[in-house]
Design an enzyme around this catalytic site. Structure first.
Site, mmCIF file in Angstrom:
data_model
loop_
_atom_site.group_PDB
_atom_site.id
_atom_site.type_symbol
_atom_site.label_atom_id
_atom_site.label_comp_id
_atom_site.label_asym_id
_atom_site.label_seq_id
_atom_site.Cartn_x
_atom_site.Cartn_y
_atom_site.Cartn_z
ATOM 1 N N GLU A 1 0.790 -1.237 0.000
ATOM 2 C CA GLU A 1 0.000 0.000 0.000
ATOM 3 C C GLU A 1 0.821 1.286 0.000
ATOM 4 O OE1 GLU A 1 -2.951 0.055 3.072
ATOM 5 O OE2 GLU A 1 -3.959 -1.709 2.315
ATOM 6 N N GLU B 1 -5.472 -8.714 1.305
ATOM 7 C CA GLU B 1 -6.036 -8.385 2.621
ATOM 8 C C GLU B 1 -7.522 -8.151 2.465
ATOM 9 O OE1 GLU B 1 -4.353 -5.040 4.840
ATOM 10 O OE2 GLU B 1 -2.332 -5.673 4.283
HETATM 11 C C1 BGP Z 1 -4.171 -1.983 5.590
HETATM 12 C C2 BGP Z 1 -2.767 -2.292 6.019
HETATM 13 C C3 BGP Z 1 -2.639 -3.227 7.162
HETATM 14 C C4 BGP Z 1 -3.755 -3.174 8.181
HETATM 15 C C5 BGP Z 1 -5.119 -2.971 7.574
HETATM 16 C C6 BGP Z 1 -6.197 -2.617 8.566
HETATM 17 O O1 BGP Z 1 -4.231 -0.701 5.094
HETATM 18 O O2 BGP Z 1 -2.024 -2.850 4.963
HETATM 19 O O3 BGP Z 1 -1.369 -3.064 7.688
HETATM 20 O O4 BGP Z 1 -3.485 -2.378 9.244
HETATM 21 O O5 BGP Z 1 -5.122 -1.975 6.585
HETATM 22 O O6 BGP Z 1 -6.161 -1.245 8.829
HETATM 23 P P1 BGP Z 1 -6.251 -0.620 10.268
HETATM 24 O O7 BGP Z 1 -5.273 -1.389 11.101
HETATM 25 O O8 BGP Z 1 -5.903 0.802 10.121
HETATM 26 O O9 BGP Z 1 -7.649 -0.830 10.687
#
Ligand code: BGP
Length: 464
Positions: free
Chosen positions: A156, A364
């Site tokens: 990302e 993800e």
């Molecule tokens: C994505 C990232 C992850 C993870 C996920 C959830 O953007 O790649 O590292 O954190 O989001 O987001 P958050 O933890 O901000 O809820």
């Protein structure tokens, strides 16, 4: 056809802990969170010590792949590029454990933890970081490439640079459009440089990039909305995906940026390199779509809810002269304001496949919830429902001809959520932070196992 990969994804800083162990050097996140006295990943889920247990649970849960990142601060000690053998050995053990359980490793080179010694010299605002990154990537290919065949250069880059340089809620905590453009550009250049190293020396696997994918929807079909939609597509997606997949920065994005930024850092030789070294596949992280309308009024405003229910409904995005984000009132949202919209995943996969024609992994997908980490078993019905709807979307896209090769739940076990702390839980396995970091499978873990066993046939289906 190769086996479909079903797994979970993590990031080094969010799960490893052991922040002072094994000669690991300070990272940008250590410094930033310590200085601000905020909840941090010093211990996190203690995956550094418990990786064997975590990987065994993945295996017992039927998963056949694990996406994780390698912490640059564990591998390269200083500006001269000295390799830390203790760090290398840690990842050797982790990878070997995966393989011994029949779990395919998918490795991210950079999931946001930058050595602080590089941040001190400007981090991603400094072209030299691209060289340092390429060295790091080469060391990883050399040391782990015999066993790792699926690599991604960055996790990302858009979300990371926008958060760190435009919104200012991630390190280094700036709010500056020029810096956002510079950092994004250098990350995409570094990505192409790593692809070159891979192609030239280690080309017996595949290398891709992971993008925070938010398919853009316009509020209506007026020409004004369609123009705003194009700006938003450039803003959210194209400047990563077009560059990584097609080797091109969209011309109209450059036009628009040139109105307020200095683009002289973009050298012809860089652009040639980006054009030549495109990726083998796309990793899409999907949490939500974005709905936009034409820009009306006000300064650029970017508010992200990192406080969950305390600030529910506070998120806002206005990009002056580009577009404004709308929050459809009749939709569903998490406590952190993320819209729940599985159809967007279907639509996004179809658009990506049609435009880039590269294999896709959903790298993800998941939902953050407040849960009691000490409960005997968490009955996470909402997560099961969320995953059911999103895996359904993936299956629909595959049935319509899109080449999707894997799905990774974020996350296989609870971990630290950037700026949101450990209260925001995503795991299929609960981690009891208050009580010795004990692991306990949630209901979703058992449910996912059944989905994998039946190759998706246990998913309650809905066609779009
Ligand atoms: C994505 C990232 C992850 C993870 C996920 C959830 O953007 O790649 O590292 O954190 O989001 O987001 P958050 O933890 O901000 O809820």
């Amino acid at each position: 056809m190769k086996e479909f990969l079903w797994g979970g994804a993590t990031a080094s800083y969010q799960c490893e802990g052991g922040f002072r162990e094994g000669n690991r050097v300070q990272s940008n996140w250590d410094k930033y969170l310590h200085e601000k006295n905020l909840e941090n990943g010093d211990v996190a889920s203690d995956h550094y010590h418990r990786y064997e247990e975590d990987i065994r649970m993945m295996k017992e849960g039927g998963q056949n792949s694990y996406r994780f990142s390698i912490a640059w601060p564990r591998i390269i000690l200083n500006h001269s590029g000295e390799v830390n053998e203790i760090g290398v050995n840690f990842y050797n053990r982790l990878i070997d454990t995966c393989l011994s359980y029949g779990i395919v490793p998918m490795v991210t080179l950079f999931h946001w933890d930058l050595p602080q010694y590089l941040e001190d010299e400007g981090g991603w605002l400094n072209r030299e970081t691209c060289e340092a990154y390429t060295h790091f990537a080469k060391v990883c290919f050399e040391r782990f490439g015999d066993r790792v065949k699926l690599w991604t250069t960055f996790n990302e880059p858009r979300y990371y640079t926008f958060s760190g340089y435009l919104i200012g809620n991630y390190p280094p905590g700036h709010q500056n459009l020029q810096e956002t453009v510079t950092a994004s550009y250098y990350m995409m250049l570094a990505s192409a440089m790593a692809v070159r190293v891979y192609r030239e020396g280690y080309n017996d696997g595949q290398i891709g990039i992971v993008h925070s994918f938010s398919p853009v929807y316009g509020v209506d079909m007026t020409v004004k909305s369609q123009i705003a939609k194009r700006y938003a597509e450039n803003f959210y997606n194209n400047w990563i995906l077009d560059v990584a997949a097609m080797g091109q920065i969209p011309g109209d994005l450059l036009d628009k940026l040139a109105e307020s930024c200095d683009l002289s850092l973009m050298l012809p030789a860089d652009l040639e390199l980006m054009q030549k070294y495109t990726v083998d596949f796309l990793g899409l992280n999907y949490y939500a779509r974005v709905v936009i309308k034409p820009y009306e009024t006000g300064e650029t405003t970017l508010i992200v809810n990192n406080k969950g229910s305390q600030e529910k409904g506070s998120s806002q995005t206005i990009i002056k002269d580009w577009f404004e984000q709308v929050r459809p009132v009749d939709s569903r949202y998490t406590e952190w304001d993320t819209e729940i919209f599985p159809e967007g995943l279907y639509e996004g996969i179809c658009r990506c496949w049609k435009k880039y024609h590269l294999p896709i992994y959903i790298t993800e997908n998941g939902i953050g919830l407040y849960e009691d980490g000490g409960a005997e078993q968490i009955d996470d019905k909402e997560r099961i429902e969320f995953m059911n709807q999103h895996i359904n979307a993936v299956l629909n896209a595959m049935e319509d001809g899109c080449d999707v090769r894997g799905y990774y739940a974020w996350s296989p076990f609870d971990l630290y959520s950037w700026k949101n702390g450990t209260d925001k839980r995503y795991g299929l396995v609960a981690v009891d932070y208050e009580n010795g970091l004990t692991r306990r499978p949630k209901k979703s873990y058992e449910w996912y196992k059944e989905v994998i066993k039946t190759e998706g046939k246990s998913i309650r289906r809905k066609q779009y």
